[in-house]
Design an enzyme around this catalytic site. Structure first.
Site, short mmCIF file in Angstrom:
data_model
loop_
_atom_site.label_atom_id
_atom_site.label_comp_id
_atom_site.label_asym_id
_atom_site.label_seq_id
_atom_site.Cartn_x
_atom_site.Cartn_y
_atom_site.Cartn_z
N TYR A 154 11.52 41.09 36.70
CA TYR A 154 10.66 42.26 36.95
C TYR A 154 9.39 41.84 37.70
O TYR A 154 8.97 42.49 38.66
CB TYR A 154 10.31 42.91 35.61
CG TYR A 154 9.57 44.22 35.71
CD1 TYR A 154 10.24 45.41 35.95
CD2 TYR A 154 8.19 44.27 35.53
CE1 TYR A 154 9.57 46.62 36.02
CE2 TYR A 154 7.50 45.47 35.60
CZ TYR A 154 8.20 46.64 35.83
OH TYR A 154 7.52 47.83 35.91
N LYS A 158 8.18 43.01 41.43
CA LYS A 158 6.92 43.71 41.64
C LYS A 158 5.96 42.92 42.53
O LYS A 158 5.21 43.50 43.33
CB LYS A 158 6.26 44.02 40.29
CG LYS A 158 7.03 45.05 39.45
CD LYS A 158 7.18 46.38 40.17
CE LYS A 158 7.76 47.45 39.26
NZ LYS A 158 7.91 48.75 39.94
#
Length: 246
Positions: A154, A158
């Site tokens: 993640y 990002k």
């Protein structure tokens, strides 16, 4: 910050931050195409906004597939005749320690959170460049800057989204198109509502303002970046995190 006459796409719009963004953009007058992988959920979201008098439509799409992103843009152009705003909000999480992370969990998160934004941005730019105007807003995360244990996939996605924001901003600035990112911290969503009390308190202890944010507070920043008032802002990452990133 009127968006009357503008048309936009919001991905991951069936709930949470995505839905709040759609609601806020619509309140400013934008006509919207909402998308999510769950067709029934995004139809419900669109119906809730339509009941308020908003001109909105919905489409089930998996932005990790380039063909679906192309179909989204074609749908917006077919419905509204233009595309002025793209909000890349679609995202998933499959948390786990790096040593135990499966290849498929790494790839799935990167495919939706980063490659999905690439697909949608590429498709949208074809229309925006012709118009010589447009606003692209990428929803990244404070962890894309800070890092976070147990979220290597993640965080990588990002952080990559921040890089994509800056590179795209440089490429299209001369065409009247701005590209910015919003980096939420801990926001009151279904995901954070399920946190164990001890974990929640530990997170709150890291936030100078001492509370989680709301989806509406993120949506306000997105609406500003989509409006004419932000015409001279591009390539930026705006944190909405109660001071978590300081």
């Amino acid at each position: 910050m009127s968006l009357e006459g503008r048309a936009g796409i919001v991905t991951g719009a069936s709930r949470g931050i995505g839905y709040a963004v759609a609601e806020r953009l619509a309140a400013s007058g934008a006509r919207l195409l909402l998308c999510a992988r769950d067709g029934a959920a995004v139809e419900r979201a669109a119906a809730a906004l339509a009941a308020k008098g908003v001109k909105v439509t919905a489409m089930a799409a998996d932005v990790s597939r380039g063909a679906d992103a192309d179909r989204l843009v074609e749908g917006c152009l077919g419905q509204f005749g233009r595309l002025d705003i793209l909000v890349n909000n679609a995202g998933i999480a499959r948390d786990g320690l790096l040593l135990r992370m499966k290849d498929e969990d790494w790839q799935a998160v990167l495919a939706v959170n980063l490659t999905g934004a690439f697909h949608c941005t590429r498709a949208a730019l074809r229309a925006m460049v012709k118009q010589r105007a447009g606003r692209i807003i990428n929803v990244t995360s404070v962890v894309g800057v800070m890092g976070n244990a147990g979220q290597a996939n993640y965080v990588a996605a990002k952080a990559g989204l921040i890089g994509l924001t800056k590179a795209t901003a440089r490429e299209v600035a001369s065409r009247g198109i701005t590209v910015n990112a919003v980096a939420p911290g801990f926001i009151e969503t279904e995901m954070t509502a399920g946190l164990p009390p001890a974990v929640r308190e530990a997170y709150l202890g890291q936030i100078p303002q001492g509370r989680f944010g709301t989806p509406g507070e993120v949506a306000e920043v997105v609406a500003f970046l989509a409006a004419d008032a932000a015409a001279y802002i591009t390539g930026q990452v705006i944190h909405v995190s109660g001071g978590l990133w300081m």
